[in-house]
Design an enzyme around this catalytic site. Structure first.
Site, PDB file in Angstrom:
ATOM      1  N   PHE A   1       0.877  -1.177   0.000  1.00 27.41           N
ATOM      2  CA  PHE A   1       0.000   0.000   0.000  1.00 27.41           C
ATOM      3  C   PHE A   1       0.911   1.222   0.000  1.00 27.41           C
ATOM      4  O   PHE A   1       1.506   1.569   1.032  1.00 27.41           O
ATOM      5  CB  PHE A   1      -0.846  -0.059   1.279  1.00 27.41           C
ATOM      6  CG  PHE A   1      -2.046   0.833   1.311  1.00 27.41           C
ATOM      7  CD1 PHE A   1      -3.253   0.415   0.768  1.00 27.41           C
ATOM      8  CD2 PHE A   1      -1.988   2.079   1.914  1.00 27.41           C
ATOM      9  CE1 PHE A   1      -4.391   1.233   0.829  1.00 27.41           C
ATOM     10  CE2 PHE A   1      -3.110   2.898   1.977  1.00 27.41           C
ATOM     11  CZ  PHE A   1      -4.315   2.465   1.436  1.00 27.41           C
TER      12      PHE A   1
ATOM     13  N   ARG B   1      -8.076   0.328   9.585  1.00 30.12           N
ATOM     14  CA  ARG B   1      -7.961   0.624  11.030  1.00 30.12           C
ATOM     15  C   ARG B   1      -8.537  -0.494  11.880  1.00 30.12           C
ATOM     16  O   ARG B   1      -8.080  -0.720  13.011  1.00 30.12           O
ATOM     17  CB  ARG B   1      -8.654   1.956  11.332  1.00 30.12           C
ATOM     18  CG  ARG B   1      -7.768   3.082  10.902  1.00 30.12           C
ATOM     19  CD  ARG B   1      -8.372   4.440  10.856  1.00 30.12           C
ATOM     20  NE  ARG B   1      -7.421   5.291  10.149  1.00 30.12           N
ATOM     21  CZ  ARG B   1      -7.722   6.298   9.370  1.00 30.12           C
ATOM     22  NH1 ARG B   1      -8.983   6.634   9.177  1.00 30.12           N
ATOM     23  NH2 ARG B   1      -6.776   6.989   8.771  1.00 30.12           N
TER      24      ARG B   1
ATOM     25  N   GLU C   1      -1.354   3.579  10.054  1.00 33.23           N
ATOM     26  CA  GLU C   1      -2.762   3.584   9.613  1.00 33.23           C
ATOM     27  C   GLU C   1      -3.484   4.810  10.176  1.00 33.23           C
ATOM     28  O   GLU C   1      -4.665   4.770  10.493  1.00 33.23           O
ATOM     29  CB  GLU C   1      -3.444   2.292  10.090  1.00 33.23           C
ATOM     30  CG  GLU C   1      -4.484   1.748   9.145  1.00 33.23           C
ATOM     31  CD  GLU C   1      -3.883   0.877   8.061  1.00 33.23           C
ATOM     32  OE1 GLU C   1      -2.770   0.351   8.222  1.00 33.23           O
ATOM     33  OE2 GLU C   1      -4.555   0.743   7.043  1.00 33.23           O
TER      34      GLU C   1
ATOM     35  N   LEU D   1       6.551  -8.355  35.351  1.00 32.34           N
ATOM     36  CA  LEU D   1       7.698  -9.271  35.337  1.00 32.34           C
ATOM     37  C   LEU D   1       8.937  -8.650  35.997  1.00 32.34           C
ATOM     38  O   LEU D   1       9.972  -9.313  36.112  1.00 32.34           O
ATOM     39  CB  LEU D   1       8.039  -9.693  33.896  1.00 32.34           C
ATOM     40  CG  LEU D   1       7.410 -11.027  33.452  1.00 32.34           C
ATOM     41  CD1 LEU D   1       5.921 -10.851  33.163  1.00 32.34           C
ATOM     42  CD2 LEU D   1       8.111 -11.567  32.214  1.00 32.34           C
TER      43      LEU D   1
ATOM     44  N   SER E   1       0.599  12.158   8.005  1.00 33.60           N
ATOM     45  CA  SER E   1      -0.775  12.337   8.502  1.00 33.60           C
ATOM     46  C   SER E   1      -1.645  13.042   7.465  1.00 33.60           C
ATOM     47  O   SER E   1      -2.867  12.897   7.466  1.00 33.60           O
ATOM     48  CB  SER E   1      -0.755  13.165   9.796  1.00 33.60           C
ATOM     49  OG  SER E   1      -0.083  12.455  10.800  1.00 33.60           O
TER      50      SER E   1
ATOM     51  N   GLU F   1       4.596   9.499   2.017  1.00 29.25           N
ATOM     52  CA  GLU F   1       5.831  10.094   1.477  1.00 29.25           C
ATOM     53  C   GLU F   1       6.448  10.968   2.565  1.00 29.25           C
ATOM     54  O   GLU F   1       5.805  11.218   3.598  1.00 29.25           O
ATOM     55  CB  GLU F   1       5.510  10.958   0.248  1.00 29.25           C
ATOM     56  CG  GLU F   1       4.832  10.171  -0.855  1.00 29.25           C
ATOM     57  CD  GLU F   1       4.593  11.004  -2.114  1.00 29.25           C
ATOM     58  OE1 GLU F   1       5.018  12.191  -2.149  1.00 29.25           O
ATOM     59  OE2 GLU F   1       4.002  10.462  -3.052  1.00 29.25           O
TER      60      GLU F   1
HETATM   61  C1  LIG Z   1       6.404   0.343  10.506  1.00 32.23           C
HETATM   62  C2  LIG Z   1       5.592   1.241   9.634  1.00 32.23           C
HETATM   63  C3  LIG Z   1       4.835   0.703   8.596  1.00 32.23           C
HETATM   64  C4  LIG Z   1       4.105   1.534   7.745  1.00 32.23           C
HETATM   65  N1  LIG Z   1       3.452   0.997   6.672  1.00 32.23           N
HETATM   66  C5  LIG Z   1       2.912   1.831   5.743  1.00 32.23           C
HETATM   67  C6  LIG Z   1       2.424   1.312   4.495  1.00 32.23           C
HETATM   68  O1  LIG Z   1       2.449   0.106   4.239  1.00 32.23           O
HETATM   69  N2  LIG Z   1       1.935   2.198   3.584  1.00 32.23           N
HETATM   70  C7  LIG Z   1       1.903   3.527   3.812  1.00 32.23           C
HETATM   71  O2  LIG Z   1       1.450   4.258   2.921  1.00 32.23           O
HETATM   72  N3  LIG Z   1       2.346   4.054   4.985  1.00 32.23           N
HETATM   73  C8  LIG Z   1       2.873   3.242   5.940  1.00 32.23           C
HETATM   74  N4  LIG Z   1       3.366   3.762   7.115  1.00 32.23           N
HETATM   75  C9  LIG Z   1       3.287   5.196   7.355  1.00 32.23           C
HETATM   76  C10 LIG Z   1       2.362   5.590   8.516  1.00 32.23           C
HETATM   77  O3  LIG Z   1       1.026   5.402   8.172  1.00 32.23           O
HETATM   78  C11 LIG Z   1       2.716   7.033   8.910  1.00 32.23           C
HETATM   79  O4  LIG Z   1       3.976   6.973   9.553  1.00 32.23           O
HETATM   80  C12 LIG Z   1       1.677   7.688   9.799  1.00 32.23           C
HETATM   81  O5  LIG Z   1       0.485   7.912   9.095  1.00 32.23           O
HETATM   82  C13 LIG Z   1       2.157   9.012  10.406  1.00 32.23           C
HETATM   83  O6  LIG Z   1       2.757   9.828   9.457  1.00 32.23           O
HETATM   84  P1  LIG Z   1       4.193  10.470   9.779  1.00 32.23           P
HETATM   85  O7  LIG Z   1       5.065   9.373  10.210  1.00 32.23           O
HETATM   86  O8  LIG Z   1       4.618  11.287   8.617  1.00 32.23           O
HETATM   87  O9  LIG Z   1       3.945  11.404  11.041  1.00 32.23           O
HETATM   88  P2  LIG Z   1       3.535  12.966  11.005  1.00 32.23           P
HETATM   89  O10 LIG Z   1       2.349  13.147  10.122  1.00 32.23           O
HETATM   90  O11 LIG Z   1       4.737  13.791  10.735  1.00 32.23           O
HETATM   91  O12 LIG Z   1       3.092  13.204  12.511  1.00 32.23           O
HETATM   92  C14 LIG Z   1       3.989  13.581  13.543  1.00 32.23           C
HETATM   93  C15 LIG Z   1       3.163  13.929  14.780  1.00 32.23           C
HETATM   94  O13 LIG Z   1       2.313  15.055  14.516  1.00 32.23           O
HETATM   95  C16 LIG Z   1       0.966  14.708  14.806  1.00 32.23           C
HETATM   96  N5  LIG Z   1       0.071  15.380  13.869  1.00 32.23           N
HETATM   97  C17 LIG Z   1       0.193  15.515  12.527  1.00 32.23           C
HETATM   98  N6  LIG Z   1      -0.862  16.151  12.015  1.00 32.23           N
HETATM   99  C18 LIG Z   1      -1.694  16.421  13.055  1.00 32.23           C
HETATM  100  C19 LIG Z   1      -2.972  17.053  13.185  1.00 32.23           C
HETATM  101  N7  LIG Z   1      -3.630  17.539  12.118  1.00 32.23           N
HETATM  102  N8  LIG Z   1      -3.512  17.141  14.405  1.00 32.23           N
HETATM  103  C20 LIG Z   1      -2.873  16.643  15.508  1.00 32.23           C
HETATM  104  N9  LIG Z   1      -1.672  16.038  15.446  1.00 32.23           N
HETATM  105  C21 LIG Z   1      -1.099  15.917  14.250  1.00 32.23           C
HETATM  106  C22 LIG Z   1       0.918  13.185  14.639  1.00 32.23           C
HETATM  107  O14 LIG Z   1      -0.187  12.610  15.318  1.00 32.23           O
HETATM  108  C23 LIG Z   1       2.254  12.780  15.218  1.00 32.23           C
HETATM  109  O15 LIG Z   1       2.167  12.740  16.616  1.00 32.23           O
HETATM  110  C24 LIG Z   1       4.085   2.936   7.986  1.00 32.23           C
HETATM  111  C25 LIG Z   1       4.828   3.470   9.040  1.00 32.23           C
HETATM  112  C26 LIG Z   1       5.600   2.657   9.835  1.00 32.23           C
HETATM  113  C27 LIG Z   1       6.455   3.278  10.897  1.00 32.23           C
END
Ligand SMILES: Cc1cc2nc3c(=O)[nH]c(=O)nc-3n(C[C@H](O)[C@H](O)[C@H](O)COP(=O)(O)OP(=O)(O)OC[C@H]3O[C@@H](n4cnc5c(N)ncnc54)[C@H](O)[C@@H]3O)c2cc1C
Length: 385
Positions: free
Chosen positions: A125, A246, A366, A341, A134, A129
């Protein structure tokens, strides 16, 4: 109201539980500590043979057509033994579902049966990027039509199963002249397509057996008919599918949380301090009581969301509630299990430290739980203001 599983759902739950005990439990610690990709992929194939790759996929495309509740309970049972296997299953199911919902008949027939049968170890999926986490409307990967081919350029990060995926669902910008999010389309890209490069693998805190990689598109040419759904309708497709995913992640969190508290509870009946089992201490009893109560609440929220989705009713708010609550309850469960533990819980000789590492990400991927809270409150406020 009838809160019991059906005979078929129970059978699927039992099959998943037995498989987890026999095949996943014995190697989960090795997969975590040393890695064993052939063993991990072999188990995925066995799970495909048992029908677990397309639990909520139509029979005509090779799925089990068992529904969302069955999918949820199966993911929970698999996650009790191996969170990495469970997330792969969850993403595979999500990829099948998005193709089933948005793909053409030819696309459905070409790809879904290969994921369900295990011919493809996985589907991937490809949404996230560096500038679109988010906020998926920030996707910057470009798709430009050149004759009868789309040419993709850009990159994705954090893509689960990328090194062994047979097909990638990929979101890319097809119209830069419209506001953010309005000009994104969805494509199917086959693994091994020239120009599709599997980039750096992330070294993660947990879920070590599940690969998470960067994806690069370097003049990656795909056929014109690799577009999935309508042109510029990709954002809507992504948002719709994430809601279903989700339920999978909440179910996964629940499974890890249950594994942790089951282990710690048993341990508390065997560990002696002050000349008695530590389960005699009220502090331990309260951790047991609170944790099982919270995980039972999580299970009911998940069942509610899964049931609503299965009935074709709106379920996005319920899925966000279930994901948020279940993954936070599961994180608390793992924290408490380590505490129960004592020092042993902090060593790799006992599985609870692995559960605590594996469960952490469920509150992040997700859609982070902050984003779930935004979805829930937006829905509630829409009914008031
Ligand atoms: C192990 C792993 C597997 C994954 N697998 C996939 C996959 O298969 N396909 C895929 O497409 N993606 C995948 N992801 C990506 C994952 O869905 C994203 O990491 C996630 O959605 C968060 O995006 P970000 O890491 O850019 O965090 P950011 O968006 O940068 O968020 C950083 C912080 O800011 C907060 N924040 C951001 N916007 C807001 C808002 N509007 N209001 C309040 N708080 C906010 C967030 O909650 C978080 O605490 C994966 C990630 C990991 C680590």
């Amino acid at each position: 109201m009838f809160l019991e599983l059906t005979g078929e759902q129970r059978l699927i739950q039992d099959t998943a539980r037995e498989f987890a005990k026999a095949e996943l439990d014995p190697i989960a610690a090795t997969l975590d500590q040393e890695g064993d990709p052939p063993a991990f992929l072999a188990n995925l194939r066995k799970l495909a043979e048992l029908g677990f790759m397309g639990l909520n996929v139509k029979d005509e495309y090779g799925g089990a057509e068992a529904g969302v509740v069955a999918f949820s309970v199966a993911i929970t049972e698999i996650a009790r033994a191996c969170a990495s296997t469970a997330v792969t299953l969850s993403v595979n199911n999500m990829v099948c579902e998005v193709i089933q919902a948005a793909g053409s008949e030819a696309q459905k027939k070409a790809y879904i049966p290969k994921i369900c049968s295990g011919e493809f170890s996985a589907g991937a999926f490809g949404l996230t990027e560096t500038g679109a986490g988010s906020d998926p409307s920030g996707v910057a990967t470009q798709a430009v039509l050149d004759g009868d081919q789309w040419v993709l350029n850009g990159s994705k990060i954090f893509i689960t199963s990328a090194p062994y995926a047979g097909v990638f669902v990929v979101w890319a910008v097809t119209d830069r002249s419209v506001p953010k999010g309005k000009g994104i389309s969805c494509f199917l890209v086959e693994g091994g397509t020239p120009g599709l490069v599997i980039g750096k693998e992330e070294h993660k805190t947990g879920q070590h057996a599940s690969a998470t990689n960067e994806l690069l598109f370097e003049d990656c040419r795909i056929p014109k008919d690799a577009l999935m759904g309508k042109l510029n309708d990709g954002f809507r497709i992504a948002v719709g599918e994430l809601a279903g995913g989700r339920i999978g992640i909440g179910s996964l969190g629940l499974g890890v949380g249950l594994a942790a508290i089951d282990y710690a509870t048993q341990y508390s009946t065997e560990r002696t301090q002050f000349v008695q089992n530590i389960s005699n201490f009220q502090a331990i009893q309260w951790m047991i009581a609170d944790t099982y109560t919270e995980l039972e609440a999580a299970r009911l929220l998940l069942m509610n969301a899964a049931f609503k989705k299965e009935q074709g009713k709106p379920f996005a708010k319920e899925a966000s509630m279930a994901k948020m609550y279940a993954t936070e309850a599961a994180n608390r469960a793992c924290y408490k299990a380590v505490q129960m533990l004592g020092g042993y819980g902090y060593t790799v000789d006992f599985p609870v430290e692995r559960y605590a590492r594996d469960v952490r990400i469920t509150a992040i991927y997700e859609g982070t739980n902050e984003i779930q809270r935004t979805i829930i409150s937006r829905d509630i406020l829409r009914g008031i203001v």
